[in-house]
Scaffold this active site. Structure first.
Site, mmCIF file in Angstrom:
data_model
loop_
_atom_site.group_PDB
_atom_site.id
_atom_site.type_symbol
_atom_site.label_atom_id
_atom_site.label_comp_id
_atom_site.label_asym_id
_atom_site.label_seq_id
_atom_site.Cartn_x
_atom_site.Cartn_y
_atom_site.Cartn_z
ATOM 1 N N ASP A 138 -4.319 -2.468 -3.498
ATOM 2 C CA ASP A 138 -5.136 -2.963 -2.398
ATOM 3 C C ASP A 138 -5.276 -4.468 -2.579
ATOM 4 O O ASP A 138 -5.802 -4.931 -3.603
ATOM 5 C CB ASP A 138 -6.505 -2.274 -2.430
ATOM 6 C CG ASP A 138 -7.434 -2.743 -1.315
ATOM 7 O OD1 ASP A 138 -7.128 -3.752 -0.654
ATOM 8 O OD2 ASP A 138 -8.485 -2.100 -1.130
ATOM 9 N N HIS A 188 3.104 -23.899 15.174
ATOM 10 C CA HIS A 188 4.485 -24.389 15.227
ATOM 11 C C HIS A 188 4.642 -25.614 16.132
ATOM 12 O O HIS A 188 5.179 -26.645 15.736
ATOM 13 C CB HIS A 188 5.421 -23.294 15.731
ATOM 14 C CG HIS A 188 5.540 -22.118 14.815
ATOM 15 N ND1 HIS A 188 5.540 -22.234 13.440
ATOM 16 C CD2 HIS A 188 5.669 -20.788 15.076
ATOM 17 C CE1 HIS A 188 5.671 -21.038 12.904
ATOM 18 N NE2 HIS A 188 5.761 -20.145 13.867
ATOM 19 N N ASP A 237 -0.190 -17.828 18.471
ATOM 20 C CA ASP A 237 1.029 -17.452 17.764
ATOM 21 C C ASP A 237 1.990 -18.620 17.627
ATOM 22 O O ASP A 237 2.649 -18.759 16.592
ATOM 23 C CB ASP A 237 1.720 -16.294 18.497
ATOM 24 C CG ASP A 237 2.980 -15.837 17.793
ATOM 25 O OD1 ASP A 237 2.902 -15.547 16.583
ATOM 26 O OD2 ASP A 237 4.029 -15.759 18.447
ATOM 27 N N LYS A 260 1.040 -18.581 8.748
ATOM 28 C CA LYS A 260 0.243 -18.869 9.932
ATOM 29 C C LYS A 260 -0.115 -17.564 10.640
ATOM 30 O O LYS A 260 0.566 -16.554 10.437
ATOM 31 C CB LYS A 260 0.993 -19.827 10.863
ATOM 32 C CG LYS A 260 2.315 -19.249 11.418
ATOM 33 C CD LYS A 260 2.139 -18.494 12.719
ATOM 34 C CE LYS A 260 3.425 -17.929 13.227
ATOM 35 N NZ LYS A 260 3.263 -17.069 14.399
ATOM 36 N N LYS A 279 7.287 -15.411 26.316
ATOM 37 C CA LYS A 279 8.092 -14.257 25.946
ATOM 38 C C LYS A 279 8.657 -13.590 27.191
ATOM 39 O O LYS A 279 8.121 -13.735 28.287
ATOM 40 C CB LYS A 279 7.251 -13.247 25.151
ATOM 41 C CG LYS A 279 7.015 -13.632 23.704
ATOM 42 C CD LYS A 279 6.396 -12.482 22.943
ATOM 43 C CE LYS A 279 6.382 -12.771 21.452
ATOM 44 N NZ LYS A 279 7.735 -12.908 20.883
ATOM 45 N N HIS A 283 7.443 -22.492 8.738
ATOM 46 C CA HIS A 283 8.883 -22.633 8.518
ATOM 47 C C HIS A 283 9.536 -23.580 9.525
ATOM 48 O O HIS A 283 10.637 -24.074 9.280
ATOM 49 C CB HIS A 283 9.575 -21.268 8.552
ATOM 50 C CG HIS A 283 9.703 -20.666 9.916
ATOM 51 N ND1 HIS A 283 8.684 -19.970 10.520
ATOM 52 C CD2 HIS A 283 10.738 -20.663 10.802
ATOM 53 C CE1 HIS A 283 9.090 -19.556 11.713
ATOM 54 N NE2 HIS A 283 10.322 -19.964 11.912
ATOM 55 N N GLU A 343 11.569 -17.674 24.944
ATOM 56 C CA GLU A 343 12.480 -16.671 24.407
ATOM 57 C C GLU A 343 12.592 -15.474 25.328
ATOM 58 O O GLU A 343 11.640 -15.103 26.025
ATOM 59 C CB GLU A 343 12.056 -16.238 23.012
ATOM 60 C CG GLU A 343 10.615 -15.810 22.868
ATOM 61 C CD GLU A 343 10.239 -15.568 21.413
ATOM 62 O OE1 GLU A 343 11.142 -15.489 20.559
ATOM 63 O OE2 GLU A 343 9.039 -15.439 21.126
ATOM 64 N N ARG A 368 0.817 -1.212 0.000
ATOM 65 C CA ARG A 368 0.000 0.000 0.000
ATOM 66 C C ARG A 368 0.855 1.267 0.000
ATOM 67 O O ARG A 368 0.339 2.372 -0.161
ATOM 68 C CB ARG A 368 -0.926 0.006 1.218
ATOM 69 C CG ARG A 368 -1.865 -1.196 1.277
ATOM 70 C CD ARG A 368 -2.814 -1.111 2.461
ATOM 71 N NE ARG A 368 -3.809 -0.082 2.256
ATOM 72 C CZ ARG A 368 -5.034 -0.303 1.801
ATOM 73 N NH1 ARG A 368 -5.410 -1.522 1.480
ATOM 74 N NH2 ARG A 368 -5.889 0.688 1.656
#
Length: 456
Positions: free
Chosen positions: A84, A226, A221, A134, A326, A164, A202, A43
């Site tokens: 768009d 995953h 997430d 995802k 996290k 991945h 992480e 965009r």
């Protein structure tokens, strides 16, 4: 092989950090030649030259190791289209042309239905493929609806729901280690394995991702896609081959074998949390609720842990623990397979041996086997660790995925029914958490996570 890749959302972080470096790796390895054409769609009001300059800057930042000539070949041949992604005319101008195209949706999941509908109405050339990141949908109903929409555009074999993780070397080594080694194959079952932990902890905090993350949270997430994918590779029955159909059939068998969770199960066997202000290394981290772009009223979790049981002959009695968090005190990204103790120890009364643990390090990639040996004293035990470093991969994970897309090899892609089944597995958790049956625990940034998880 398809020689045209159109990336929708080409000015975003995914393209900058992963897709552009993957393309340069493919070029450097000889998988792409001068016929390959990259079209970026976004965009931002850029010219071709401005997009090329931006792409070169991103490669300089994220991919200095690739040969300069490969980076130059990818960036100088790229073109850009301001469009768009949900407008039929705009999408048609990007994808309609000579020969089939691979349309990569590097977009927020909420935009997927509008873009897929636009691709349908624009009229994709026969043989074209659609690639989706995802998470695939927001829940089971939206995943089912998106699958129906995709079926109106291209055949299932031309849909690439990429993850991945499946192309990471050590994840692939999970398959190689358990299926190709006589030492492990006979004991890869509940009679010998007590539990399996699949962990992605992480030290990174939100890092400016509130726009996506605050609407998803740790469960969607990481766990829903995953970590469940890794679970499938750890637990599946040996496939007849690693072909597209055989591999994906065995993966979905695992998801279908997951014991459904009741509300009571969710309360007992899941944990969620959100980080408070704290210190990680030499940096101060604000509380998640105070991060820019976060809506505290959403009560988004930054830590999720789910324990699952599989109702199958091979795995009855083994616990599978999927965990991610996290802003934790240390990075821990691994699959840990913990074996049961031996029936009898003749090394003195009361002495216990630590369990054998086979660890597949996901990042960094490595393998380690914790054993027990004889210590320095008579009839004493001591821990031993055998380590191995897999050879570096020929291609980065996204390079492997893009190569599969361009060649039409869907073995590492997630099939439509598999995507739906993954949502079914976690639907009871999402429901119970939305009703606050499991408290949202708090943990300081830089700690080991919620106390309830540490004590489990």
């Amino acid at each position: 092989m398809i020689n045209r890749l159109v990336v929708f959302g080409a000015t975003g972080d995914l393209n900058a950090r992963y897709l552009l470096p993957a393309l340069t790796a493919l070029r450097a390895a000889g998988h792409l030649d001068d016929r390959f054409q990259l079209t970026g769609v976004g965009r931002v009001d850029w010219t071709d030259e401005e997009f090329r300059r931006w792409a070169a800057e991103q490669l300089e930042r994220h991919d200095r190791s690739s040969p300069a000539e490969a980076r130059k070949a990818i960036t100088e041949s790229a073109r850009y289209l301001r469009a768009d992604a949900t407008d039929v005319a705009d999408v048609a101008s990007a994808v309609v042309g000579d020969g089939p195209v691979a349309a990569y949706l590097a977009l927020p999941p909420a935009v997927f239905p509008g873009t897929v509908a636009a691709l349908r109405d624009a009229g994709l050339t026969k043989g074209s493929r659609i690639v989706l990141e995802k998470p695939f949908g927001e829940d089971l109903d939206s995943a089912v609806a998106l699958n129906r929409l995709l079926a109106e555009v291209v055949p299932e074999q031309a849909v690439f729901r990429v993850d991945h993780f499946l192309a990471m070397t050590t994840v692939q080594n999970v398959l190689g280690s358990r299926l190709a080694n006589r030492v492990l194959e006979p004991i890869w079952n509940s009679a010998h394995i007590a539990d399996v932990e699949i962990v992605w902890d992480e030290s990174l905090a939100l890092e400016g991702r509130a726009g996506y993350y605050d609407g998803a949270g740790a469960l969607k997430d990481m766990v829903q896609n995953h970590l469940l994918q890794v679970l499938c590779l750890v637990a599946m029955e040996p496939p007849f081959s690693l072909s597209e159909r055989d591999l994906r059939d065995r993966k979905i068998d695992v998801l279908r074998s997951v014991r459904p969770l009741t509300d009571e199960d969710v309360v007992r066997h899941t944990r969620r949390g959100r980080y408070l202000a704290g210190r990680i290394g030499d940096r101060d981290v604000p509380a998640y609720a105070d991060e820019q772009g976060v809506d505290p009223q959403r009560r988004t979790e930054t830590f999720a842990e789910v324990e699952l049981r599989l109702d199958s002959w091979r795995w009855s009695g083994t616990t599978f623990r999927l965990r991610t968090g996290k802003a934790l005190g240390r990075d821990r990204k691994e699959v840990a397979v913990r074996f049961r103790p031996v029936p009898h120890l003749p090394f003195g009364l009361g002495e216990e041996a630590e369990p054998n643990v086979l660890r597949f390090g996901l990042e960094p990639e490595n393998m380690a086997l914790a054993l027990t040996g004889v210590g320095s004293g008579a009839h004493t035990l001591a821990p031993l660790t055998l380590t191995a470093q897999p050879p570096p991969p020929d291609l980065p994970a996204y390079g492997r995925l893009l190569l599969d897309v361009l060649h039409g090899n869907a073995a590492l892609s997630i099939r439509g029914d598999e995507a739906e089944e993954a949502w079914r597995v976690l639907a009871p958790v999402m429901s119970a958490w939305s009703r606050n049956l499991v408290p949202l625990a708090e943990y300081p940034a830089g700690s080991d996570g919620p106390a309830a998880a540490r004590d489990s």
